[in-house]
Write an enzyme that holds these catalytic residues in place. Structure first.
Site, PDB file in Angstrom:
ATOM      1  N   GLU A 305      29.011  14.944 -12.815  1.00  0.00           N
ATOM      2  CA  GLU A 305      29.872  15.283 -11.287  1.00  0.00           C
ATOM      3  C   GLU A 305      30.876  13.886 -11.645  1.00  0.00           C
ATOM      4  OE1 GLU A 305      26.078  14.243  -9.239  1.00  0.00           O
ATOM      5  OE2 GLU A 305      25.844  15.871  -8.574  1.00  0.00           O
ATOM      6  N   ASP A 379      17.697  20.240  -8.841  1.00  0.00           N
ATOM      7  CA  ASP A 379      18.222  18.629  -8.342  1.00  0.00           C
ATOM      8  C   ASP A 379      17.425  18.363  -7.180  1.00  0.00           C
ATOM      9  OD1 ASP A 379      19.859  15.911  -7.767  1.00  0.00           O
ATOM     10  OD2 ASP A 379      21.258  17.788  -7.357  1.00  0.00           O
ATOM     11  N   GLU A 407      16.999  13.322  -0.009  1.00  0.00           N
ATOM     12  CA  GLU A 407      18.343  14.339  -0.126  1.00  0.00           C
ATOM     13  C   GLU A 407      17.801  15.887   0.577  1.00  0.00           C
ATOM     14  OE1 GLU A 407      19.951  13.977  -3.189  1.00  0.00           O
ATOM     15  OE2 GLU A 407      21.789  15.258  -2.506  1.00  0.00           O
TER      16      GLU A 407
HETATM   17  C1  BDP Z   1      22.970  14.923  -6.829  1.00  0.00           C
HETATM   18  C2  BDP Z   1      23.085  14.116  -5.156  1.00  0.00           C
HETATM   19  C3  BDP Z   1      24.036  12.960  -6.156  1.00  0.00           C
HETATM   20  C4  BDP Z   1      23.407  12.355  -6.456  1.00  0.00           C
HETATM   21  C5  BDP Z   1      23.436  13.023  -8.287  1.00  0.00           C
HETATM   22  C6  BDP Z   1      22.555  12.607  -9.139  1.00  0.00           C
HETATM   23  O1  BDP Z   1      23.999  14.628  -4.448  1.00  0.00           O
HETATM   24  O2  BDP Z   1      24.722  12.345  -4.386  1.00  0.00           O
HETATM   25  O3  BDP Z   1      24.892  11.803  -7.564  1.00  0.00           O
HETATM   26  O4  BDP Z   1      22.150  14.242  -7.708  1.00  0.00           O
HETATM   27  O5  BDP Z   1      21.203  12.231  -9.209  1.00  0.00           O
HETATM   28  O6  BDP Z   1      21.284  15.205  -5.922  1.00  0.00           O
HETATM   29  O7  BDP Z   1      23.399  11.821 -10.165  1.00  0.00           O
END
Ligand code: BDP
Length: 718
Positions: A305, A379, A407
């Protein structure tokens, strides 16, 4: 008159103190309400006797005296001579008295384990809390308090307990700006701008709460890390926190930004094999240990990401992790390298990518590296099958990452007790070494006899007065700690204890509330993502339903990529005919999941694309069953509301009202999810929501037009 005014004034001051605002969590220590039990306890505990004076032992003494003074409604103090009905605490090193008992059970305990037992010493009745280390004594002290808080017997005790998992860690996704990524309980509790000079009393209460459930580590900054945390200025702030936490057996860890050598060191590269880069990290780590001698190590989110990582330099995850591990090894620090990695370019099913990335490196990591793997391969969805990496890396220690912050579970408004979710994954069988190789046995190290073992929970803590926002969200912090200590504990037992300590021991309240908690996760699954659906939530902020979304930057951020609804059916085919994600599981697991007839229905649409008219075990078609689940979920929220109303008067007005209002919000959201998803999916199934169900009062277009502005936890800089 004067007297009356004075009393009124007193009353005004007294009232707010009496109000129950949730700050004390499960450590309330209010007077035992049952009079018979109270007088029994009063005769069994009159003082605390301790030899030794370390900070941790003093914390244990303080907790025991404070806790029992409250519970027993009389002053309990530390005495310098052994008296009848004392709690005696210590280790053979700290206490000649404990040493003289020559306790053979100490040999069975790990360094943090404890034993609690009743015995006569010098003609005096005692409850002894003994351990090999002061931290063990502290954990034992909390355990004894918990027995009293939950109104269990404290005579003839014979408790022996050691944690099954070594590193029991909270991950704070807290930014230095004090926003919390995916945080729904206010701002970060870390007041960076006031540290190191001002030590908020909350830091100690945070540490106490963690120690009370056995958590022994905390990562204080977001995995999407800001390199600034590694500057001297910030390290001194971190050291001030470490000083408070150390007293409660908690080590500090940091999220390290892989490109820090460029950002802070002004190097041209962060290539992990470049000598200057290695040298920079080595020096930085040495510096950290001058401020924090017991620093735990780093967690790293790399090449995921948008975060920088070794692949920016054509190096591997193993190269990156090992370079940091080398810098930390002389100080006994560790690297928790996250496996939440999916590439920007690879068109492969996202749930397969972490396995593909890490499997080839099994056995190539340094001994102080542990891979941190999310519970499921996507996730933190309301339900996912266990991550295939748990069954795939015999030569590498693997730790679990759970997300306590909600979340994808309704965020701040939703009552969801996550222990059943955690248990489902921990109890799952990977079949790695044949039947019975559960995920729990992989992460506690026992399956492969790894010495390093760990578990992480993404914290749900903020500066809201009650720490977690939703009064029931505290239960997830609590349950996480308890399962980290012993993954075999049942969700039922954890809920039972938590309710008693947090609210009341009133059996009617405990029974009804526990029932509600134990069902709450399935309820959320039912009205959000039943039958194996996943990732159909709102864009970006992830709040509310948005199964129609198809415009995000990359295919695998879009809900349509995951549900794959069309006129033929719905679901993601992950069998050989589809993405073949199933190949990443052991043959025994694959066999169960690959046939829609044997695949548990809760994972059906995770692994299969199923025709709308396919009959399921209930006898209903898939479409009818989908409707039944969404409607069932909403009805379950409504019964939670009804059940909660029946508990009015059994619990303080403040928290009763808080939960009452949040349940009303949850009911609205459940209806929103149900109506939006079913109306959208019906455009593919071409079948209406069966008559007999209350019909949606808003159109699909209405739901599609909803824009959630300023949703918390989303953005805000790090
Ligand atoms: C996702 C979240 C994000 C996190 C990412 C992570 O939306 O904000 O940075 O996981 O775990 O679920 O790195």
């Amino acid at each position: 008159m004067k007297k009356l005014l004075y009393s009124l004034l007193l009353l005004c001051y007294a009232l707010p103190v009496l109000a129950e605002d949730g700050y004390r969590l499960w450590l309330r220590y209010d007077k035992i309400s049952n009079p018979t039990l109270l007088s029994a306890y009063q005769s069994q505990v009159t003082a605390v006797y301790a030899e030794g004076n370390s900070d941790i032992l003093n914390a244990a003494k303080e907790e025991l005296t404070h806790g029992f003074s409250g519970l027993l409604d009389r002053k309990i103090t530390v005495t310098s001579a052994l008296t009848d009905n004392s709690i005696v605490i210590g280790t053979p090193q700290s206490s000649p008295l404990i040493a003289s008992l020559q306790l053979s059970q100490l040999e069975q305990l790990s360094s943090e384990g404890f034993t609690i037992f009743s015995r006569k010493i010098k003609e005096k009745n005692c409850i002894i809390i003994a351990a090999n280390t002061d931290a063990g004594v502290l954990y034992g002290s909390f355990h004894l308090l918990q027995l009293a808080q939950t109104q269990q017997k404290i005579i003839n005790l014979a408790v022996i307990s050691s944690p099954r998992i070594q590193l029991r860690i909270l991950n704070h996704w807290d930014n230095l700006t004090r926003t919390v990524e995916r945080g729904y309980a206010g701002f970060s509790i870390w007041k960076w701008h006031l540290l190191p000079g001002y030590i908020d009393p909350r830091y100690k209460d945070y540490a106490r709460a963690n120690a009370s459930i056995g958590i022994n580590g905390t990562v204080v900054n977001n995995v999407n890390a800001n390199a600034q945390i590694l500057t001297k200025e910030y390290l001194l702030k971190v050291a001030a926190l470490a000083k408070v936490f150390r007293i409660y057996g908690i080590k500090i860890y940091l999220s390290a930004r892989f490109s820090a050598p460029i950002e802070l060191g002004k190097l041209k590269t962060a290539d992990p094999l470049h000598p200057e880069v290695k040298e920079w990290w080595k020096k930085k780590v040495d510096e950290i240990y001058t401020y924090i001698p017991d620093f735990g190590g780093f967690v790293v989110k790399a090449n995921s990401e948008g975060q920088p990582g070794p692949q920016n330099y054509q190096r591997t995850h193993a190269d990156g992790a090992n370079m940091l591990a080398d810098a930390l090894a002389p100080h006994k620090g560790i690297v928790m390298w996250r496996a939440f990695v999916y590439s920007n370019e690879t068109p492969v099913d996202r749930t397969k990518q972490a396995y593909n990335e890490f499997k080839p490196f099994d056995g190539q990591f340094k001994s102080n590296v542990i891979l941190q793997v999310k519970n499921g391969p996507l996730d933190f969805q309301p339900r996912e099958p266990f991550h295939p990496l748990f069954g795939a890396l015999p030569k590498t220690p693997v730790m679990m990452e759970f997300q306590l912050t909600q979340e994808y579970l309704g965020q701040g408004t939703t009552l969801v007790y996550q222990a059943p979710l955690m248990k489902e994954v921990l109890d799952a069988d990977t079949y790695r070494n044949g039947k019975g190789t559960t995920v729990a046995s992989v992460i506690d190290g026992s399956a492969e006899k790894h010495t390093l073992s760990g578990i992480a929970g993404v914290a749900n803590i903020g500066d809201d007065r009650n720490w977690c926002g939703h009064p029931f969200a505290q239960s997830n912090w609590y349950a996480y700690g308890k399962l980290a200590w012993d993954p075999l504990t049942s969700a039922d037992k954890i809920a039972d204890d938590w309710i008693r300590m947090t609210f009341t021991n009133d059996p009617a309240f405990v029974t009804a509330t526990k029932k509600m908690m134990l069902a709450s996760r399935e309820t959320v699954v039912n009205y959000m993502t039943p039958l194996g659906l996943h990732h159909i939530m709102g864009d970006g902020h992830h709040y509310g339903p948005s199964p129609w979304s198809d415009r995000l930057g990359r295919a695998d951020w879009n809900p349509v990529y995951y549900h794959r609804a069309d006129t033929a059916g719905i679901g993601f085919d992950r069998t050989e005919k589809g993405s073949n994600a199933l190949e990443q599981y052991a043959p025994e697991v694959r066999k169960i999941y690959q046939d829609p007839a044997t695949c548990p229905e809760e994972y059906l649409l995770w692994f299969h694309h199923i025709s709308w008219k396919q009959p399921l075990t209930s006898g209903k078609t898939l479409w009818e069953e989908l409707c039944a689940k969404y409607y069932g979920g909403v009805e379950e929220v409504r019964s939670m509301q009804k059940n909660w109303e029946l508990l009015k008067g059994k619990v303080d007005e403040e928290r009763f009202a808080h939960v009452h209002m949040l349940l009303a919000a949850q009911e609205k959201e459940a209806v929103w999810w149900r109506n939006a998803c079913l109306q959208y999916f019906s455009t593919f199934s071409k079948m209406p929501i069966p008559a007999g169900y209350e019909q949606p009062d808003q159109t699909l277009d209405h739901y599609k037009a909803i824009r959630v502005l300023n949703a918390p936890g989303n953005g805000g800089g790090n």
